[in-house]
Motif scaffolding. Structure first.
Motif, PDB file in Angstrom:
ATOM      1  N   ASP A 192       0.810  -1.221   0.000  1.00 10.99           N
ATOM      2  CA  ASP A 192       0.000   0.000   0.000  1.00 10.99           C
ATOM      3  C   ASP A 192       0.840   1.266   0.000  1.00 10.99           C
ATOM      4  O   ASP A 192       0.310   2.368  -0.070  1.00 10.99           O
ATOM      5  N   GLY A 193       2.178   1.129   0.065  1.00 13.96           N
ATOM      6  CA  GLY A 193       3.055   2.295   0.093  1.00 13.96           C
ATOM      7  C   GLY A 193       3.479   2.712   1.482  1.00 13.96           C
ATOM      8  O   GLY A 193       4.449   3.453   1.637  1.00 13.96           O
ATOM      9  N   HIS A 194       2.759   2.260   2.510  1.00 14.05           N
ATOM     10  CA  HIS A 194       3.166   2.514   3.890  1.00 14.05           C
ATOM     11  C   HIS A 194       4.418   1.705   4.211  1.00 14.05           C
ATOM     12  O   HIS A 194       4.668   0.660   3.605  1.00 14.05           O
ATOM     13  N   PRO A 195       5.209   2.144   5.195  1.00 11.26           N
ATOM     14  CA  PRO A 195       6.262   1.257   5.703  1.00 11.26           C
ATOM     15  C   PRO A 195       5.651  -0.046   6.211  1.00 11.26           C
ATOM     16  O   PRO A 195       4.530  -0.055   6.741  1.00 11.26           O
ATOM     17  N   LYS A 196       6.371  -1.148   6.013  1.00 11.06           N
ATOM     18  CA  LYS A 196       5.877  -2.436   6.504  1.00 11.06           C
ATOM     19  C   LYS A 196       5.631  -2.359   8.006  1.00 11.06           C
ATOM     20  O   LYS A 196       6.286  -1.613   8.733  1.00 11.06           O
ATOM     21  N   LYS A 197       4.675  -3.150   8.446  1.00  9.76           N
ATOM     22  CA  LYS A 197       4.295  -3.119   9.853  1.00  9.76           C
ATOM     23  C   LYS A 197       5.407  -3.692  10.720  1.00  9.76           C
ATOM     24  O   LYS A 197       6.171  -4.548  10.300  1.00  9.76           O
ATOM     25  N   GLY A 198       5.420  -3.210  11.947  1.00  8.23           N
ATOM     26  CA  GLY A 198       6.500  -3.544  12.847  1.00  8.23           C
ATOM     27  C   GLY A 198       7.295  -2.290  13.118  1.00  8.23           C
ATOM     28  O   GLY A 198       6.829  -1.170  12.902  1.00  8.23           O
ATOM     29  N   GLY A 199       8.517  -2.432  13.557  1.00  4.87           N
ATOM     30  CA  GLY A 199       9.315  -1.257  13.886  1.00  4.87           C
ATOM     31  C   GLY A 199       8.810  -0.636  15.166  1.00  4.87           C
ATOM     32  O   GLY A 199       8.539  -1.328  16.149  1.00  4.87           O
ATOM     33  N   PHE A 200       8.651   0.697  15.163  1.00  5.96           N
ATOM     34  CA  PHE A 200       8.251   1.393  16.388  1.00  5.96           C
ATOM     35  C   PHE A 200       6.804   1.077  16.764  1.00  5.96           C
ATOM     36  O   PHE A 200       6.506   0.745  17.919  1.00  5.96           O
ATOM     37  N   LEU A 201       5.880   1.187  15.793  1.00  7.25           N
ATOM     38  CA  LEU A 201       4.477   0.903  16.070  1.00  7.25           C
ATOM     39  C   LEU A 201       4.251  -0.602  16.130  1.00  7.25           C
ATOM     40  O   LEU A 201       4.970  -1.375  15.490  1.00  7.25           O
ATOM     41  N   PRO A 202       3.238  -1.055  16.880  1.00  5.34           N
ATOM     42  CA  PRO A 202       2.966  -2.487  16.943  1.00  5.34           C
ATOM     43  C   PRO A 202       2.528  -3.022  15.574  1.00  5.34           C
ATOM     44  O   PRO A 202       1.874  -2.307  14.805  1.00  5.34           O
ATOM     45  N   PRO A 203       2.865  -4.277  15.254  1.00  2.00           N
ATOM     46  CA  PRO A 203       2.543  -4.844  13.938  1.00  2.00           C
ATOM     47  C   PRO A 203       1.100  -5.330  13.868  1.00  2.00           C
ATOM     48  O   PRO A 203       0.820  -6.531  13.688  1.00  2.00           O
ATOM     49  N   VAL A 204       0.153  -4.412  13.985  1.00  2.00           N
ATOM     50  CA  VAL A 204      -1.273  -4.759  13.962  1.00  2.00           C
ATOM     51  C   VAL A 204      -1.616  -5.366  12.600  1.00  2.00           C
ATOM     52  O   VAL A 204      -1.287  -4.792  11.552  1.00  2.00           O
ATOM     53  N   THR A 205      -2.291  -6.508  12.608  1.00  2.00           N
ATOM     54  CA  THR A 205      -2.534  -7.238  11.367  1.00  2.00           C
ATOM     55  C   THR A 205      -3.753  -6.748  10.594  1.00  2.00           C
ATOM     56  O   THR A 205      -3.971  -7.173   9.458  1.00  2.00           O
ATOM     57  N   LEU A 206      -4.561  -5.866  11.181  1.00  2.00           N
ATOM     58  CA  LEU A 206      -5.674  -5.293  10.428  1.00  2.00           C
ATOM     59  C   LEU A 206      -5.101  -4.490   9.254  1.00  2.00           C
ATOM     60  O   LEU A 206      -4.121  -3.760   9.416  1.00  2.00           O
ATOM     61  N   PRO A 207      -5.721  -4.575   8.060  1.00  5.49           N
ATOM     62  CA  PRO A 207      -5.051  -4.070   6.854  1.00  5.49           C
ATOM     63  C   PRO A 207      -5.084  -2.561   6.641  1.00  5.49           C
ATOM     64  O   PRO A 207      -4.268  -2.029   5.893  1.00  5.49           O
ATOM     65  N   ARG A 208      -6.023  -1.842   7.253  1.00  5.93           N
ATOM     66  CA  ARG A 208      -6.140  -0.411   6.981  1.00  5.93           C
ATOM     67  C   ARG A 208      -5.650   0.393   8.184  1.00  5.93           C
ATOM     68  O   ARG A 208      -6.020   0.113   9.323  1.00  5.93           O
TER      69      ARG A 208
ATOM     70  N   THR B 179       5.876  15.565   2.816  1.00  8.68           N
ATOM     71  CA  THR B 179       5.813  14.796   4.065  1.00  8.68           C
ATOM     72  C   THR B 179       6.338  13.373   3.884  1.00  8.68           C
ATOM     73  O   THR B 179       6.242  12.564   4.813  1.00  8.68           O
ATOM     74  N   PHE B 180       6.892  13.068   2.706  1.00  6.70           N
ATOM     75  CA  PHE B 180       7.460  11.749   2.390  1.00  6.70           C
ATOM     76  C   PHE B 180       6.435  10.646   2.689  1.00  6.70           C
ATOM     77  O   PHE B 180       6.743   9.607   3.260  1.00  6.70           O
ATOM     78  N   ASN B 181       5.199  10.899   2.272  1.00  7.85           N
ATOM     79  CA  ASN B 181       4.085   9.980   2.483  1.00  7.85           C
ATOM     80  C   ASN B 181       3.831   9.237   1.181  1.00  7.85           C
ATOM     81  O   ASN B 181       3.370   9.822   0.197  1.00  7.85           O
ATOM     82  N   SER B 182       4.134   7.937   1.157  1.00  3.35           N
ATOM     83  CA  SER B 182       3.981   7.162  -0.069  1.00  3.35           C
ATOM     84  C   SER B 182       2.734   6.285  -0.083  1.00  3.35           C
ATOM     85  O   SER B 182       2.619   5.368  -0.895  1.00  3.35           O
ATOM     86  N   HIS B 183       1.772   6.562   0.804  1.00  2.00           N
ATOM     87  CA  HIS B 183       0.527   5.797   0.808  1.00  2.00           C
ATOM     88  C   HIS B 183      -0.204   6.020  -0.517  1.00  2.00           C
ATOM     89  O   HIS B 183      -0.512   7.161  -0.889  1.00  2.00           O
ATOM     90  N   ARG B 184      -0.492   4.934  -1.208  1.00  2.00           N
ATOM     91  CA  ARG B 184      -0.931   5.026  -2.602  1.00  2.00           C
ATOM     92  C   ARG B 184      -2.346   5.564  -2.775  1.00  2.00           C
ATOM     93  O   ARG B 184      -2.731   5.954  -3.894  1.00  2.00           O
ATOM     94  N   ILE B 185      -3.138   5.614  -1.729  1.00  2.00           N
ATOM     95  CA  ILE B 185      -4.509   6.114  -1.871  1.00  2.00           C
ATOM     96  C   ILE B 185      -4.531   7.602  -2.217  1.00  2.00           C
ATOM     97  O   ILE B 185      -5.577   8.126  -2.608  1.00  2.00           O
ATOM     98  N   HIS B 186      -3.372   8.283  -2.096  1.00  2.00           N
ATOM     99  CA  HIS B 186      -3.331   9.717  -2.371  1.00  2.00           C
ATOM    100  C   HIS B 186      -2.856  10.049  -3.783  1.00  2.00           C
ATOM    101  O   HIS B 186      -2.928  11.222  -4.178  1.00  2.00           O
ATOM    102  N   TYR B 187      -2.345   9.060  -4.540  1.00  2.00           N
ATOM    103  CA  TYR B 187      -1.838   9.379  -5.879  1.00  2.00           C
ATOM    104  C   TYR B 187      -2.061   8.275  -6.903  1.00  2.00           C
ATOM    105  O   TYR B 187      -1.901   8.505  -8.109  1.00  2.00           O
TER     106      TYR B 187
END
Length: 271
Positions: free
Chosen positions: A69-85, A185-193
């Motif tokens: 989806d263009g977001h960074p893969k889940k995990g890292g600092f935020l919890p890896p919540v498996t819900l897709p949105r 804002t270096f936002n690569s979420h594809r829903i915006h473009y």
């Protein structure tokens, strides 16, 4: 009955209290690009654009670390919540002092809470993050951000324009405006473009106007009154590109109104 694994939910809750520290020199041109993206004064040396601190401490994933989806893969600092949105649902910001450009700042982030709830649209996970930006060990900006993770849900429908006039200042961003805000804002979420992706994969009828972009425009409207000491906002409904938006303010309260009359975002400012 929950579709999420209770053990996984407990693991995500354990992320509460996790911290991360980043250091960055606050570079002039990054702020100027943000100002231009939100149609603010380019003279950022004298006029800080609304919510201009969002020009700094941007996400820095490598290409291989981007999800489909263009977001960074889940995990890292935020919890890896498996819900897709994932949605940036709102924030509360306090401005203690002005940031000094050309000087190093430190941002300390802490996950304050992770909550699992069942709503009308299904399961939801709410993550609250506190971010403090300081210079010379003095806090300049304190921000509490709220994220919501949810399931895919049914396809969204394009709102029908209201038959009645809607009060407020008209704002009609276009594809180039969304691209510039994503870039600033270096936002690569594809829903915006990426329209085919937004329609075919996420079930939206059109590109989505960024929630932070709307918030920045509401903050600009609010700060025409006086410099802000605090600003908060809450996203309530998506705004689709190509449809008119009305921005309005009544004292400390602000709203972004969709073409169907629905409140897409509400805000509150103090001076």
């Amino acid at each position: 009955m929950s579709a999420l694994d209770p053990a996984a939910v407990d693991q995500w809750r354990n992320y509460a209290g996790r911290t991360e520290e980043r250091r960055q020199t606050l570079e002039l041109e990054s702020l100027r690009r943000f100002a231009l993206a939100v149609d603010s004064d380019r003279d950022v040396e004298r006029h800080m654009p609304p919510l201009g601190h969002w020009a700094f401490f941007l996400p820095e994933p490598e290409d291989r670390d981007l999800a489909p989806d263009g977001h960074p893969k889940k995990g890292g600092f935020l919890p890896p919540v498996t819900l897709p949105r994932r949605m940036f649902a709102g924030a509360s910001i306090r401005f203690h002092r002005s940031l000094v450009l050309g000087k190093e700042a430190v941002m300390t982030s802490m996950i304050k809470s992770v909550e699992h709830k069942n709503g009308r649209s299904g399961e939801l996970v709410f993550v609250t993050v506190e971010r403090i930006i300081a210079q010379d060990d003095i806090n300049a900006i304190a921000e509490t951000q709220n994220y919501v993770f949810r399931g895919e849900g049914p396809p969204a429908l394009l709102p029908e324009p209201s038959a009645h006039p809607i009060d407020g200042e008209l704002w009609q961003p276009n594809e180039a405006n969304l691209f510039r805000f994503s870039a600033a804002t270096f936002n690569s979420h594809r829903i915006h473009y990426d329209l085919p992706y937004a329609q075919q994969e996420e079930g939206y009828p059109a590109l989505i106007v960024h929630g932070p972009y709307i918030a920045a425009r509401l903050a600009e409207l609010a700060q025409r009154e006086a410099p802000l000491t605090s600003f908060s906002f809450r996203a309530q409904a998506p705004i689709f590109l190509g449809q008119s938006i009305r921005l309005r303010r009544d004292g400390a309260a602000g709203e972004a109104i969709r073409c169907d009359g629905a409140v897409a975002m509400s805000s509150t400012a103090t001076y």
